[in-house]
Enzyme design. Structure first.
Site, PDB file in Angstrom:
ATOM      1  N   HIS A  25      -3.877  -6.205 -11.239  1.00 21.26           N
ATOM      2  CA  HIS A  25      -2.617  -5.740 -10.935  1.00 21.26           C
ATOM      3  C   HIS A  25      -1.653  -5.827 -11.790  1.00 21.26           C
ATOM      4  CE1 HIS A  25      -3.255  -4.088  -6.822  1.00 21.26           C
ATOM      5  NE2 HIS A  25      -4.042  -5.265  -6.535  1.00 21.26           N
ATOM      6  N   HIS A  79       0.646  -1.086   0.027  1.00 19.84           N
ATOM      7  CA  HIS A  79      -0.039   0.094  -0.015  1.00 19.84           C
ATOM      8  C   HIS A  79       0.984   1.511   0.071  1.00 19.84           C
ATOM      9  CE1 HIS A  79      -3.888  -2.144   1.587  1.00 19.84           C
ATOM     10  NE2 HIS A  79      -3.556  -2.295   0.237  1.00 19.84           N
TER      11      HIS A  79
END
Length: 409
Positions: free
Chosen positions: A383, A251
């Site tokens: 992703h 993150h």
């Protein structure tokens, strides 16, 4: 600066070939009612269909169509139909978190900001494909978020509700807000509604210039409804797939790219803090996460001192590292970022890319062998596909809008 692939120490052909391979793997995930969870061989597992996967894969298929791949418009429209009909709650509005494998009935009744962000993203990308039903889906998704999830006083999104919206979870999370930023940037690019970009900006500013800066650039992930950090949350479940304990390395890297993209989308001197903050975020994540236990690869989480907690390697973390390096090179021109991009791409090719069965291993053990402690199979390609496209695109607008703006050969 364009972020061209040769500046990132890998060839355009290599990245394009891997994107094509991932898109071909994506095709098999379409099932009655949406997109399914793929196993290691690319077959759909017999499990409930997840809203977040159907949203993500609809977006991925839109990217495939905008790249000119045959058959992907039909997959986009399949996803739009599934979101508009199978997952949609016709009684109370919004979207169910999960439905049965046959797509006929809801099985997860929560209304989650995390998954709803992918409905916005999917609808935004589908609209650029001129897919049937995309306009209505995007309008509905933005209205639902505006009415239920957006907390204007906090400048952040709420987390989740019961199916009838009457009961709200006593929790706030950074993960849902991060993907809401991505969704708002994409929807703002598609609709021209600057309000969406500015909402993304409010989330980024509070999260990065506030929470992350105030915590040594390790982003607090879990909060009370009043936005007080809960740093010990899920200590007894440290490898949780969505709400792990501690600092989540990936993150920090993902927010690096989103911070720079948001700053570029809005512009102005009030965003002068963004580039040094993004550098600090990335440097902290790299120092804490890369080869932290003596083996190459990014670990999943650390405690608040930076000590490793969950040492598994998740594929999505490397893809976001690639995105962070690309974005930082684009903005700063610093030669260390393409060097790191090349190092991490070499690692991904050697350890994460499954050259035999397709796609990428979702998770590796600390010794870089395939594992399934947190993730089983290869749930989606979101992703990895985005990482393979990044070096060919500008920092802004967002993925689908950038592809749609490219001249067709």
């Amino acid at each position: 600066m364009t972020g061209a692939p040769d500046r990132l120490l890998c060839s355009a052909e290599e990245l394009a070939a891997e994107a094509d391979r991932l898109l071909e793997f994506t095709r098999a995930s379409a099932v009655e009612g949406g997109f399914g969870w793929l196993d290691n061989d690319g077959a759909v597992e017999e499990r409930d269909l997840q809203l977040w996967i159907t949203g993500r894969m609809t977006h991925v298929c839109a990217l495939g169509h905008l790249l000119g791949k045959p058959g992907f418009l039909e997959l986009v429209e399949h996803g739009v139909e599934a979101l508009g009909e199978n997952f949609h709650d016709d009684e109370f509005g919004g979207w169910y978190a999960a439905i049965s494998p046959d797509g006929e009935r809801p099985t997860g009744f929560a209304k989650e900001a995390y998954a709803h962000s992918f409905v916005i993203l999917a609808a935004s990308s589908a609209q650029l494909c001129q897919a049937r039903g995309a306009d209505d889906l995007l309008s509905d998704a933005l209205a639902v978020h505006d009415h239920h999830f957006w907390d204007d006083a906090a400048g952040m999104t709420r987390e989740s509700f019961s199916a009838n919206w009457r009961s709200e979870e006593a929790y706030r999370g950074i993960n849902a807000n991060m993907h809401t930023v991505e969704a708002f940037l994409a929807a703002g690019d598609v609709t021209g509604d600057e309000r969406l970009h500015h909402r993304a900006g409010r989330i980024v500013t509070r999260t990065i210039d506030g929470f992350a800066r105030g915590n040594g650039w390790r982003i607090p992930e879990h909060f009370t409804p009043d936005w007080e950090p809960m740093l010990e949350h899920n200590r007894d479940d440290p490898a949780h797939p969505f709400r792990p304990y501690g600092s989540t390395i990936g993150h920090g890297l993902e927010w690096t790219r989103l911070t720079l993209a948001t700053a570029a989308s809005i512009g102005g001197p009030e965003w002068d803090w963004a580039t040094p903050a993004a550098v600090a975020l990335a440097e902290r994540a790299i120092a804490d996460g890369w080869a932290a236990d003596g083996h190459d690869g990014f670990i999943y989480t650390t405690d608040w001192s930076g000590a490793p907690v969950t040492r598994a390697r998740m594929h999505w973390v490397v893809t976001e590292a690639l995105g962070a390096a690309w974005a930082l090179h684009h903005v700063t021109g610093d030669a260390r970022w393409p060097e790191l991009f090349g190092q991490w791409w070499d690692y991904a090719k050697a350890n994460l890319v499954d050259h035999e069965r397709g796609s990428w291993h979702a998770e590796l053990a600390p010794g870089n062998t395939p594992a399934a402690g947190t993730w089983s199979g290869k749930p989606d390609t979101y992703h990895a596909v985005q990482a393979m496209l990044l070096p060919r695109l500008p920092l802004t607008p967002s993925f689908a809008s950038a592809l749609a703006a490219r001249p067709r050969s």
